[in-house]
Each structure stands twice: as C-alpha cells, then as structure tokens.
Scaffold this active site. Structure first.
Site, PDB file in Angstrom:
ATOM      1  N   GLU A 144       0.813  -1.228   0.000  1.00 39.97           N
ATOM      2  CA  GLU A 144       0.000   0.000   0.000  1.00 39.97           C
ATOM      3  C   GLU A 144       0.838   1.266   0.000  1.00 39.97           C
ATOM      4  OE1 GLU A 144      -2.788  -0.276   3.228  1.00 39.97           O
ATOM      5  OE2 GLU A 144      -4.154  -1.525   2.079  1.00 39.97           O
ATOM      6  N   GLU A 315      -6.862  -7.579  -0.750  1.00 38.57           N
ATOM      7  CA  GLU A 315      -7.381  -7.683   0.620  1.00 38.57           C
ATOM      8  C   GLU A 315      -8.864  -7.323   0.585  1.00 38.57           C
ATOM      9  OE1 GLU A 315      -5.116  -5.290   3.364  1.00 38.57           O
ATOM     10  OE2 GLU A 315      -3.207  -5.923   2.513  1.00 38.57           O
TER      11      GLU A 315
HETATM   12  C1  GAL Z   1      -4.690  -2.675   4.898  1.00 36.98           C
HETATM   13  C2  GAL Z   1      -3.276  -3.193   5.086  1.00 36.98           C
HETATM   14  C3  GAL Z   1      -3.248  -4.438   5.923  1.00 36.98           C
HETATM   15  C4  GAL Z   1      -4.100  -4.269   7.149  1.00 36.98           C
HETATM   16  C5  GAL Z   1      -5.506  -3.898   6.720  1.00 36.98           C
HETATM   17  C6  GAL Z   1      -6.459  -3.743   7.863  1.00 36.98           C
HETATM   18  O1  GAL Z   1      -4.706  -1.337   4.571  1.00 36.98           O
HETATM   19  O2  GAL Z   1      -2.652  -3.464   3.851  1.00 36.98           O
HETATM   20  O3  GAL Z   1      -1.927  -4.730   6.296  1.00 36.98           O
HETATM   21  O4  GAL Z   1      -3.562  -3.268   7.945  1.00 36.98           O
HETATM   22  O5  GAL Z   1      -5.469  -2.693   6.031  1.00 36.98           O
HETATM   23  O6  GAL Z   1      -7.742  -3.381   7.418  1.00 36.98           O
END
Ligand code: GAL
Length: 630
Positions: A144, A315
C-alpha cells in the site's frame, strides 16, 4: 480467465505446528492463493546482515505442498528497528517538519538513498532465494504505497532529490523562474540549491512550486517500485503486483502500474464509507453495513485500467475492521456480494484479509476468516459459498465498456494545491460523475488521459487540469460523444492560466471568461431542475446552449459531438446532463433502483443489491446483499 480466491496469512504470527492445519483448512475452503511475508523483515533479518530465512523456507513448503499458490511480499513497508540506528535520517518528515517515528509501519522516506539501497538489498535476497521456487506464483512489491499519508515527505533527502529533479527538468534557474512566475513576490532563485521544499512558508507557497514537488514525490514512488520490479524480474518469471488503496491519489498509480503485471487493491467497504467518504450522515446510515454502492466498483474500474486489464482484490474486508471511526459488522451476505462484484468487474482473484484474527498488537480488533481461537468466523462460510459458485461459473472475458471516464492523478494534485474553493476535490468530482453513470445502469472504464479512446461511445473528462493537444485530439477523433469540464485544461503544464483562455478545445467555440466557487448551501438553480453547487464558470460561446441557470447563464454547451460543462452540478443536474449525452451517444440507459447496481462481464450480467431492504429489478426479487447472475 479462471477466477480464484485467496487469503492473507502471517506464518510468523503463529506457532509453526499449526501451519499445516491452517494450510489444510485453506485448501478445504477452496482458497487457491495465500499472500505472505510483506511485514516480516524483523524475522528475516533480526539484526543488520544476520539472516534467518529457514522459517520462511519451511512456511513456503508447508503452504505450497498443501496446494496453495503463494504471493510473496517484499517486506519494505516495515523496516525493522535496527535500521533506524543505521540510517537515522531515513524517516519521512511531515509538513510541519516532524520526523515520523518508529513503532507502526511505512515510516520510510521514498527519497532516502540509503533506504532505497536497503530495499534493493532485501528484495534481491528474496528474489535470489525464491525466484525459481515453484510455489511462488506472484510477488507483491511493498504494501500500500502512500497509505497513512506517506507519499509526501519534507526530509532533507527529499529536498536534495527535489533540487536535482528540478535542475534536470529546467536546466537553468532562469528557466525555472520563468516557468513558475517567480518574479511575483520576489521569489526568484539564482541557484537550484537555494530552493527549499514548499512547506513552512508564511502563507501559501507558489502553486507551481508545490505542483512540481507533487510530481517529484510521485516519481519517487514510481522509482522505488521500479527498482524492486527490476530485481524481481531478473530472478523470477512470476507476475508482479502491488496492492493499492482506496481514495489514495498522491502518486500516479498509472505510472507505477506500467512496471507491474497486475494491479490489485485493498477493499474495505465499511471502513471506507465511514473514513474516506464525505460526511453525509443519511447516506452513511443507509449503507453502514453494506458499504457505498459505487465506491468499490469505482476502484475496481480504476485499477482494471491501472493494471491494463489484469487486476485483483488483494485484501477483502471479512468483518469489522479496527481503523474507522465506527466499525460495524457487514450484513450477512455482503462478503459474498463484494467478492462477486469484484469478479463482475473483471477481477482474476479476490483474497480475504486475513486468515486468523490476531489477538495482539494494532489489529487485534480486526476480523479475519477465523476468530483468534481458530473457530470459523462468519466470513469463512461466505468465502466458501463463493468458491463453490465459482466452480460452476463460466470463464469470463471482459469487453471494453461503452463509456470512458478519465482519471488523471496530476489533476488531483493540482486542485489540492489550488482548489479555489475548499470543496473542489478532484476525486469527489470524478466519483460523483461515475455514480451518476452507474445510476443509469452503465458499464464504465476508468482510464488515464493517455489512452487510445477508439471504440468508446461516450468519453467524460471532468476536472482535468491540463491536457495536451494530442490528448484532446485522441478523445475527439475517437468519434465518441465527449464531455469536457468543469475546469478542463484551465492551466498550463507549468500551472499558469493559458492564453487564449481555457478550455482550448478546437472547434468547440467556448471560452471560460471567469470562474466562481461558492458555499455548498448557496446552490445556483438551473432552469427546469437541478443546480450548480461548489463551482460555476462564466462562458462566452458560439455553441448551442443545452442547459442554463435560472438567470439564463449557459452551463452546458454543445458543438456537434463535443460538449462543455461549466459547473459542478448536483445529482439532479448531473442526471440531466448524462441523460442528454447518453441519448446523443445512442446509449441505452436504465434507471437503477436506490442501492441496486448492475455490471456486464462478457456474456454475463450481474445485479447487486446494496440496500438494506428487498428490491425488485426487472422481475428479480433481490434481498439485502442479493446477487443475481444472468
Ligand atoms: C490494509 C493493510 C493491511 C491491514 C488492513 C487492515 O490497509 O494493507 O496490512 O492493515 O489494512 O484493514
């Protein structure tokens, strides 16, 4: 294209004895991919130069032999504590001049050459060790970029890098002075080494100065990523991917994407609704447990463009997150809906974040597919349902959408630098346009300015701060209906007002003579419905007036296939503009019920219900979180 599911996993968080059970359960849940490693630097190199890769070798073996395909992340978003002693000045510095401290993540400055060398070093070690490993099926660079406001850094390293960058761009201080207009307020420089970063000035700095700093900062993200990409490619044939974020505009994602094979993003619909969208209480209440009906789709379409067709969700929110002002649970069915929506927009893979909820540290309140005690959490069953549905789904090939919407990162920087009215936010302007198009049931490709626009029926370019003659010609010569404005091409590349005045679109016959921004609670009504809000331009023209204000001032003008919109319109006004354009472009539209959206993917059509109530659309009864595939 075969569509697959996956999950994010942190073997270093768990006892090694449970890795095999975890792997077996992932396979049982029909997950195909597992992403690992992206924050594990302190376990790979606990002290400078002291390496411990054995545990990762074993984790890769366990997961790979279970049948999972591994996405291995470079761990550069989390430089370990010892690095701070080695490079005490590697921390990013905020606009107030404070270094950002150790103790979370993303604390590095993209301009720091010492850290850049560390990033190359750890990337090369991983690439050499695992580049030929058959279980490594993709690589993720860093994590990110830009998240937690980390693109801009006001460090000494950034200042030095910026000076070099300026010297290369302008060649002489005189040329820079002319381009920026530094005669104004006696800001002229005699030497590139006199130029500081545009923070800590008494009042606003020169917008041209800030714009170049924004360009420089974006270029550092591109360069950082490219260094990793080049190293990984030298040792591995597996595709390269980065996981971008929602509503992050500080670096040019299209430029980063050119060095990678696949774009991906991290989709947290409920977190984004609360944390990253305008404060509209009714809207947030209505969609509190479903997410905004267009925010995910917008990013799917944006990142499909960044990935030049290849994109994933890296994710996917599985339950409550921990980082928004409030963190509700999704309505039952939403995890399934979000996954299917990604596939409907052409995603190859959707990975859930994360496998098991961590009982420790910052994200202990963030749900996973498993609870901290390893019992199934609700999202696991929904993931499994999607996996079963995918097994019966046909392969899909995405077609070009009929509508192209331009998203231009430098325009986001330009209007951030000089909004001329606080509410003029580029992302919001483009997003509202997108929402208006989706409410008419349309499929949309979101594309950079430099695009071959041939084959589109309708092209929209709201808020583009500067476009070259060739870029304008490519849109017009595509033969599509084109909508430009507001604020289209209203600055030179050097951030000045052009002469002749904007928008400088050949053959249109429109000149913006002056502009106004105004209070959100003082809209200017259009005759026959709708209003301009935030922004209105005074237009001199020889074109046909399509919409005007109640006072008779033109707002939408048209010459042949080219239209110019001289204002930021409210929902009703925008709907009038879009209906008119679609009629002119011969595009069939459908009024979508509140909260219902559709998307075509190859021969399939998907319908999604984001509303918290049952909806009916074309004879389909859609419960909350309902998905129809036909
Ligand atoms: C994302 C990040 C992850 C985790 C997640 C939690 O932004 O890449 O590592 O922190 O959020 O929602």
């Amino acid at each position: 294209m075969k569509r697959t599911l996956g999950v994010c996993y942190y073997p270093e968080h768990w006892d090694e004895e449970i890795w095999p059970q975890d792997a077996a359960r992932m396979v049982d849940a029909r997950l195909s991919w597992v992403r690992i490693g992206e924050f594990a630097w302190s376990r790979l190199e606990p002290q400078a130069g002291q390496y411990e890769f054995d545990w990762l070798d074993r984790a890769i073996n366990v997961l790979g032999q279970a049948g999972l395909r591994i996405i291995l992340g470079t761990p550069t978003a989390t430089p370990p504590r010892w690095m701070a002693d080695k490079h005490p000045d590697m921390f990013a510095v905020d606009a107030q001049g404070h270094p950002r401290g150790f103790g979370s993540r993303r604390h590095y400055c993209f301009s720091h050459q010492g850290y850049r060398a560390e990033s190359r070093r750890i990337t090369e070690l991983l690439a050499k060790r695992y580049g030929a490993n058959p279980h490594i099926a993709a690589w993720q660079t860093d994590n990110e970029y830009g998240c937690h406001d980390t693109t801009l850094s006001y460090s000494e390293a950034a200042r030095d890098g910026f000076r070099d960058w300026l010297a290369q761009k302008y060649q002489s201080p005189d040329a820079l002075n002319r381009a920026w207009g530094n005669v104004f307020w006696s800001m002229e420089y005699n030497d590139f080494n006199e130029i500081d970063l545009p923070n800590l000035t008494v009042t606003e700095p020169n917008p041209a100065h800030v714009m170049d700093f924004r360009r420089y900062s974006s270029d550092q993200v591109v360069a950082f990523n490219r260094e990793q990409a080049n190293i990984l490619r030298a040792h591995s044939d597996a595709p390269l991917v980065h996981n971008y974020m929602g509503r992050v505009t500080e670096f040019d994602h299209h430029a980063v994407g050119h060095d990678l094979d696949i774009a991906s993003w991290d989709s947290y619909p409920l977190g984004f609704l609360e944390d990253r969208m305008e404060d509209e209480a009714d809207h947030k209440r209505t969609y509190a447990q479903q997410g905004d009906p267009d925010f995910q789709a917008f990013h799917h379409d944006l990142y499909r463009g960044v990935g030049r067709g290849r994109w994933w969700v890296m994710e996917q929110q599985p339950g409550p997150v921990n980082w928004a002002p409030v963190n509700p649970a999704p309505l039952p069915g939403m995890c399934r809906l979000w996954a299917w929506e990604a596939f409907a927009h052409g995603a190859e893979t959707v990975c859930f974040f994360r496998w098991r909820q961590a009982p420790f540290a910052q994200e202990q309140m963030h749900a996973g597919l498993l609870r901290p005690d390893s019992v199934d959490a609700p999202a696991l069953a929904e993931a499994f349902e999607v996996a079963k549905e995918l097994a019966d789904a046909p392969d899909v090939k995405m077609d070009k959408a009929p509508v192209a919407l331009v998203f231009d990162y430098p325009s986001a920087w330009a209007w951030d630098v000089q909004p001329q009215g606080r509410s003029f936010d580029y992302f919001r302007l483009v997003f509202e346009t997108y929402r208006g198009l989706r409410k008419l049931g349309l499929d949309i490709d979101i594309l950079p300015l430099d695009t071959d626009f041939a084959g589109y029926k309708l092209i929209l370019a709201p808020g583009v701060f500067h476009a070259t003659e060739a870029q304008i010609a490519a849109m017009i010569e595509s033969g599509a209906q084109c909508l430009f404005g507001p604020r289209f091409n209203s600055k030179t590349a050097d951030f000045s007002i052009p002469n002749p005045l904007p928008p400088g679109i050949p053959g249109l016959g429109v000149t913006v003579s002056h502009v106004e921004s105004f209070r959100a609670d003082m809209p200017r009504a259009l005759s026959d419905g709708g209003a301009a809000q935030h922004w209105l331009e005074a237009l001199e023209h020889q074109a046909e007036t399509v919409l005007q204000t109640e006072d008779g001032a033109p707002v939408l003008l048209r010459t042949g296939r080219i239209s110019y919109l001289g204002g930021w319109l409210d929902e009703h006004g925008l709907a009038r503009v879009l209906n008119q354009l679609c009629a002119d472009a011969d595009l069939e539209t459908q009024e979508m019920p509140e909260g219902v959206r559709q998307r075509h993917a190859g021969a399939e059509r998907f319908i999604f219900n984001y509303a918290a109530e049952q909806r009916n659309f074309e004879g389909h009864d859609l419960p909350p979180a309902g998905v129809v595939r036909d």
